[in-house]
Design a protein around this motif. Structure first.
Motif, PDB file in Angstrom:
ATOM      1  N   GLU A  16       0.795  -1.366   0.054  1.00 21.35           N
ATOM      2  CA  GLU A  16       0.083  -0.002   0.092  1.00 21.35           C
ATOM      3  C   GLU A  16       0.939   1.256  -0.096  1.00 21.35           C
ATOM      4  O   GLU A  16       0.513   2.116  -0.680  1.00 21.35           O
ATOM      5  CB  GLU A  16      -1.047   0.094   1.234  1.00 21.35           C
ATOM      6  N   LYS A  17       1.882   1.092   0.713  1.00 20.79           N
ATOM      7  CA  LYS A  17       2.839   2.279   0.802  1.00 20.79           C
ATOM      8  C   LYS A  17       3.523   2.587  -0.462  1.00 20.79           C
ATOM      9  O   LYS A  17       3.614   3.780  -0.863  1.00 20.79           O
ATOM     10  CB  LYS A  17       3.996   2.068   1.939  1.00 20.79           C
ATOM     11  N   VAL A  18       3.956   1.634  -1.219  1.00 16.11           N
ATOM     12  CA  VAL A  18       4.343   1.671  -2.473  1.00 16.11           C
ATOM     13  C   VAL A  18       3.425   2.637  -3.389  1.00 16.11           C
ATOM     14  O   VAL A  18       3.772   3.248  -4.233  1.00 16.11           O
ATOM     15  CB  VAL A  18       4.787   0.276  -3.087  1.00 16.11           C
ATOM     16  N   SER A  19       2.068   2.258  -3.357  1.00 15.67           N
ATOM     17  CA  SER A  19       1.006   2.794  -4.108  1.00 15.67           C
ATOM     18  C   SER A  19       0.988   4.106  -3.847  1.00 15.67           C
ATOM     19  O   SER A  19       0.871   5.123  -4.815  1.00 15.67           O
ATOM     20  CB  SER A  19      -0.282   1.861  -4.089  1.00 15.67           C
ATOM     21  N   GLU A  20       1.176   4.503  -2.521  1.00 13.66           N
ATOM     22  CA  GLU A  20       1.193   5.875  -2.248  1.00 13.66           C
ATOM     23  C   GLU A  20       2.279   6.880  -2.818  1.00 13.66           C
ATOM     24  O   GLU A  20       2.017   7.901  -3.291  1.00 13.66           O
ATOM     25  CB  GLU A  20       0.941   6.066  -0.578  1.00 13.66           C
ATOM     26  N   VAL A  21       3.329   6.124  -2.674  1.00 13.13           N
ATOM     27  CA  VAL A  21       4.605   6.789  -3.356  1.00 13.13           C
ATOM     28  C   VAL A  21       4.483   7.086  -5.000  1.00 13.13           C
ATOM     29  O   VAL A  21       4.618   8.287  -5.366  1.00 13.13           O
ATOM     30  CB  VAL A  21       5.943   6.183  -2.968  1.00 13.13           C
ATOM     31  N   ASP A  22       4.019   6.098  -5.531  1.00 12.46           N
ATOM     32  CA  ASP A  22       3.671   6.274  -6.899  1.00 12.46           C
ATOM     33  C   ASP A  22       2.559   7.267  -7.271  1.00 12.46           C
ATOM     34  O   ASP A  22       2.820   8.060  -8.028  1.00 12.46           O
ATOM     35  CB  ASP A  22       2.989   4.758  -7.431  1.00 12.46           C
ATOM     36  N   ASP A  23       1.749   7.081  -6.618  1.00 11.22           N
ATOM     37  CA  ASP A  23       0.530   8.199  -6.781  1.00 11.22           C
ATOM     38  C   ASP A  23       1.086   9.605  -6.490  1.00 11.22           C
ATOM     39  O   ASP A  23       0.688  10.527  -7.374  1.00 11.22           O
ATOM     40  CB  ASP A  23      -0.496   7.875  -5.783  1.00 11.22           C
ATOM     41  N   ASN A  24       1.719   9.698  -5.285  1.00 12.27           N
ATOM     42  CA  ASN A  24       2.202  11.328  -5.284  1.00 12.27           C
ATOM     43  C   ASN A  24       3.282  11.479  -6.184  1.00 12.27           C
ATOM     44  O   ASN A  24       3.357  12.788  -6.448  1.00 12.27           O
ATOM     45  CB  ASN A  24       2.805  11.451  -3.581  1.00 12.27           C
ATOM     46  N   LEU A  25       4.185  10.823  -6.639  1.00 11.45           N
ATOM     47  CA  LEU A  25       5.238  10.972  -7.592  1.00 11.45           C
ATOM     48  C   LEU A  25       4.429  11.359  -8.953  1.00 11.45           C
ATOM     49  O   LEU A  25       4.791  12.528  -9.677  1.00 11.45           O
ATOM     50  CB  LEU A  25       6.051   9.862  -7.873  1.00 11.45           C
ATOM     51  N   GLU A  26       3.447  10.595  -9.275  1.00 10.22           N
ATOM     52  CA  GLU A  26       2.844  11.122 -10.467  1.00 10.22           C
ATOM     53  C   GLU A  26       1.755  12.363 -10.437  1.00 10.22           C
ATOM     54  O   GLU A  26       2.029  13.400 -11.332  1.00 10.22           O
ATOM     55  CB  GLU A  26       1.628   9.911 -10.804  1.00 10.22           C
ATOM     56  N   LYS A  27       1.294  12.655  -9.447  1.00 12.16           N
ATOM     57  CA  LYS A  27       0.404  13.914  -9.308  1.00 12.16           C
ATOM     58  C   LYS A  27       1.451  15.136  -9.043  1.00 12.16           C
ATOM     59  O   LYS A  27       1.212  16.171  -9.746  1.00 12.16           O
ATOM     60  CB  LYS A  27      -0.410  14.003  -7.952  1.00 12.16           C
ATOM     61  N   GLY A  28       2.645  14.894  -8.382  1.00  9.74           N
ATOM     62  CA  GLY A  28       3.411  15.805  -8.096  1.00  9.74           C
ATOM     63  C   GLY A  28       4.224  16.348  -9.658  1.00  9.74           C
ATOM     64  O   GLY A  28       4.402  17.591  -9.912  1.00  9.74           O
ATOM     65  N   LEU A  29       4.282  15.405 -10.566  1.00 11.95           N
ATOM     66  CA  LEU A  29       4.923  15.586 -11.736  1.00 11.95           C
ATOM     67  C   LEU A  29       3.930  16.318 -12.609  1.00 11.95           C
ATOM     68  O   LEU A  29       4.435  17.524 -13.360  1.00 11.95           O
ATOM     69  CB  LEU A  29       5.308  14.477 -12.465  1.00 11.95           C
ATOM     70  N   GLU A  30       2.663  16.008 -12.317  1.00 17.24           N
ATOM     71  CA  GLU A  30       1.332  16.998 -13.201  1.00 17.24           C
ATOM     72  C   GLU A  30       1.610  18.262 -12.827  1.00 17.24           C
ATOM     73  O   GLU A  30       1.673  19.098 -13.785  1.00 17.24           O
ATOM     74  CB  GLU A  30       0.249  16.024 -13.115  1.00 17.24           C
ATOM     75  N   LEU A  31       1.651  18.392 -11.495  1.00 13.63           N
ATOM     76  CA  LEU A  31       1.690  19.967 -11.057  1.00 13.63           C
ATOM     77  C   LEU A  31       2.987  20.585 -11.406  1.00 13.63           C
ATOM     78  O   LEU A  31       2.917  21.957 -11.819  1.00 13.63           O
ATOM     79  CB  LEU A  31       1.417  19.735  -9.668  1.00 13.63           C
ATOM     80  N   LEU A  32       3.871  19.948 -11.284  1.00 12.07           N
ATOM     81  CA  LEU A  32       5.304  20.810 -11.626  1.00 12.07           C
ATOM     82  C   LEU A  32       5.229  20.855 -13.332  1.00 12.07           C
ATOM     83  O   LEU A  32       5.658  22.261 -13.654  1.00 12.07           O
ATOM     84  CB  LEU A  32       6.230  19.699 -11.400  1.00 12.07           C
ATOM     85  N   GLU A  33       4.631  20.282 -14.150  1.00 10.56           N
ATOM     86  CA  GLU A  33       4.530  20.515 -15.675  1.00 10.56           C
ATOM     87  C   GLU A  33       3.497  21.617 -15.842  1.00 10.56           C
ATOM     88  O   GLU A  33       3.655  22.596 -16.597  1.00 10.56           O
ATOM     89  CB  GLU A  33       3.925  19.207 -16.343  1.00 10.56           C
ATOM     90  N   GLU A  34       2.558  21.608 -14.977  1.00  8.53           N
ATOM     91  CA  GLU A  34       1.798  22.999 -14.917  1.00  8.53           C
ATOM     92  C   GLU A  34       1.943  24.322 -14.257  1.00  8.53           C
ATOM     93  O   GLU A  34       1.539  25.135 -13.806  1.00  8.53           O
ATOM     94  CB  GLU A  34       0.183  22.656 -14.431  1.00  8.53           C
ATOM     95  N   ARG A  35       3.595  24.237 -13.777  1.00  6.70           N
ATOM     96  CA  ARG A  35       4.358  25.101 -13.172  1.00  6.70           C
ATOM     97  C   ARG A  35       3.609  25.716 -11.809  1.00  6.70           C
ATOM     98  O   ARG A  35       3.586  26.903 -11.261  1.00  6.70           O
ATOM     99  CB  ARG A  35       4.096  26.347 -13.988  1.00  6.70           C
ATOM    100  N   GLN A  36       2.781  24.630 -11.198  1.00  7.79           N
ATOM    101  CA  GLN A  36       2.274  24.796  -9.846  1.00  7.79           C
ATOM    102  C   GLN A  36       3.018  24.405  -8.629  1.00  7.79           C
ATOM    103  O   GLN A  36       2.938  23.296  -7.963  1.00  7.79           O
ATOM    104  CB  GLN A  36       1.027  24.222  -9.875  1.00  7.79           C
ATOM    105  N   LYS A  37       4.268  25.020  -8.258  1.00  3.82           N
ATOM    106  CA  LYS A  37       5.081  24.779  -7.429  1.00  3.82           C
ATOM    107  C   LYS A  37       4.671  24.381  -6.241  1.00  3.82           C
ATOM    108  O   LYS A  37       4.944  23.472  -5.511  1.00  3.82           O
ATOM    109  CB  LYS A  37       6.272  25.557  -7.383  1.00  3.82           C
ATOM    110  N   PRO A  38       3.809  25.436  -5.551  1.00  6.74           N
ATOM    111  CA  PRO A  38       3.489  25.023  -4.170  1.00  6.74           C
ATOM    112  C   PRO A  38       2.821  23.638  -4.064  1.00  6.74           C
ATOM    113  O   PRO A  38       2.874  23.047  -2.977  1.00  6.74           O
ATOM    114  CB  PRO A  38       2.627  26.287  -3.824  1.00  6.74           C
ATOM    115  N   GLN A  39       1.893  23.590  -4.884  1.00 10.55           N
ATOM    116  CA  GLN A  39       1.098  22.401  -4.861  1.00 10.55           C
ATOM    117  C   GLN A  39       1.862  21.152  -5.035  1.00 10.55           C
ATOM    118  O   GLN A  39       1.366  20.077  -4.339  1.00 10.55           O
ATOM    119  CB  GLN A  39      -0.095  22.471  -5.713  1.00 10.55           C
TER     120      GLN A  39
END
Length: 501
Positions: free
Chosen positions: A254-277
């Protein structure tokens, strides 16, 4: 899953497209976790089933061997009629035939495992050889050749015993080898996880200082993609290991899936230039990676305990820093030398900061703190040795307290002039203690030439106090929980270096 389905149904009725898609993504993630966990449990179940059937096979072979030995004696002494002997032999042969069928099924099941078990030297061929002896004994009994039949029966019994022992030995040695291999894989995973955590922390700091519309920012986003790929490799290795190591429970998956999920969402936000989020997801990533490292560290401890019990009390590996005076302890001069090297390393980093080269990163601070922890542990062991011989340890305790403070400062990523002064004081006092230790050994040698040295015991009240004090000064008490697995690895390495230098 049912709640998610109901939520999706409600959202569809309300036509809230954005929320509906988010819920469907959560359900998809849940399905993925469930599939991974089922896959893991299925492989574990198959492995345990093979192990259990192998053990049952060994027990049945031993049981049949005893029956065959008993029948061989009866045949030799001709205690029963030949008809009765033939009937008993026929029963044993039938039991062995059933065992052969089970062995064939067991071999097939074993081959289906991702990591097949060692079942000994060609068990099917061994069973065919035993079967021949059993057939010979049956035929010889029918011809009333009891002496020959008895010899064939004894040969069959001996081969059954030998086969059972071979399987048992293969199971035990195979299990030990597998555990050692899994321990190495687990150790490597721990190192990779902690390394990834440090890299994520440094990347977050760099992103915080960057501007989104610059090439630097783009390069940092690419680094985040690389960290995601690196974690993908870690995840694959962990999933493979989880199928073999039952101590890796479902919450790790479960913890592995959480890491995967946050990495994915974090990259999407970085691509959108939303640094704080994005920073929030990066922080969650780092926390989950650290949690995962702690979980695996606990798994490693459980495996070490299991291996220790399997080896009848002998340790899986040589633990560093045993009680002073015993094989493997670190002498005082090596501790002084190690402290001097650490001081020089810290001074170099301090000078680099003055010249504007930038301060050391989290990993460098962790390494220095772990080196200080290793020196503290080695000194604590020498202090314990002295107390066992009735020698006072007040001076060493003061040094230990100073080392403890330095370690705390390093964990908190501090490197000040005041710290450097304290480090020099520690080194000076270590050298004084080393000199006193040499003098004490010289004096003891002279006394030994004229009289036996009387052993002094620590008063019970003092001994109780020292035990409490030692418990308070546990090696990792000042360490941030997220660094503990890394500390265990580094401290062990540094103490081994001190012994080898």
């Amino acid at each position: 899953m049912k709640e998610l389905m109901e939520q999706i149904q409600e959202l569809m009725e309300e036509m809230n497209k954005e929320n509906m898609l988010e819920s469907m993504e959560e359900m998809e993630m849940g399905d993925k976790e469930l599939e991974m966990e089922l896959d893991r449990l299925m492989e574990l179940f198959k492995t345990l089933e093979v192990e259990q059937e192998m053990q049952e096979m060994v027990e049945k072979l031993e049981e049949l061997a005893e029956e065959q030995e008993g029948l061989a004696e009866e045949t030799e002494k001709q205690e029963d009629t030949n008809e009765e002997l033939e009937e008993k032999q026929e029963d044993i042969n039938e039991e062995f035939d059933k065992l052969q069928e089970k062995m064939e099924e067991l071999e097939k099941k074993n081959e289906e495992l991702e990591r097949p078990k060692d079942m000994g030297d060609e068990p099917s061929e061994e069973m065919e050889d035993i079967e021949q002896d059993l057939d010979d004994s049956q035929e010889q009994l029918e011809k009333q050749q009891n002496k020959k039949a008895s010899k064939s029966q004894k040969k069959a019994a001996e081969k059954m015993k030998k086969m059972a022992q071979s399987m048992q030995n293969s199971m035990q040695s195979g299990e030990m080898e597998q555990m050692e291999e899994d321990m190495q894989a687990l150790r490597q995973l721990l190192e990779n996880l902690v390394g990834l955590s440090f890299e994520q922390e440094d990347l977050m700091a760099n992103l915080d200082e960057s501007t989104v519309n610059t090439p630097v920012y783009v390069g940092l986003v690419q680094q985040q993609y690389k960290l995601k790929d690196d974690f993908g490799l870690i995840k694959d290795s962990l999933q493979a290991l989880a199928k073999r190591v039952f101590q890796i429970e479902s919450f790790v998956v479960e913890k592995v899936s959480e890491v995967d999920d946050n990495l994915e969402k974090g990259l999407e936000l970085l691509e959108e230039r939303q640094k704080p989020q994005a920073a929030d997801n990066q922080q969650r990533t780092m926390k989950n990676v650290n949690d995962l490292a702690l979980m695996l560290s606990e798994v490693m401890e459980q495996m070490q305990q299991q291996m220790s019990s399997m080896m009848s009390g002998s340790q899986m590996c040589n633990k560093p820093g045993g009680a002073g005076g015993k094989p493997g302890s670190v002498p005082m001069d090596k501790i002084s030398q190690g402290q001097k090297q650490l001081n020089e390393q810290m001074q170099q980093m301090k000078d680099g900061m003055k010249k504007g080269k930038g301060g050391p990163g989290s990993k460098e601070f962790a390494k220095m703190a772990a080196r200080q922890a290793a020196l503290r542990k080695a000194l604590r062991d020498l202090k314990k040795q002295g107390q066992e011989k009735g020698q006072g340890g007040q001076e060493l305790q003061q040094i230990l307290d100073q080392m403890d403070k330095i370690e705390t400062e390093l964990v908190n990523k501090n490197l000040t002039n005041e710290m450097m002064k304290r480090q020099e004081e520690i080194l000076t006092r270590l050298l004084e203690a080393e000199k006193a230790d040499r003098q004490r050994k010289f004096d003891n040698k002279r006394k030994a030439e004229t009289a036996m040295q009387q052993e002094r015991k620590i008063p019970p009240s003092m001994e109780e106090y020292l035990k409490k004090r030692e418990a308070e000064l546990e090696l990792y008490k000042t360490v941030n929980p997220s660094l503990r697995p890394y500390y265990k690895i580094l401290v062990e390495e540094y103490i081994n270096q001190l012994k080898e230098d």
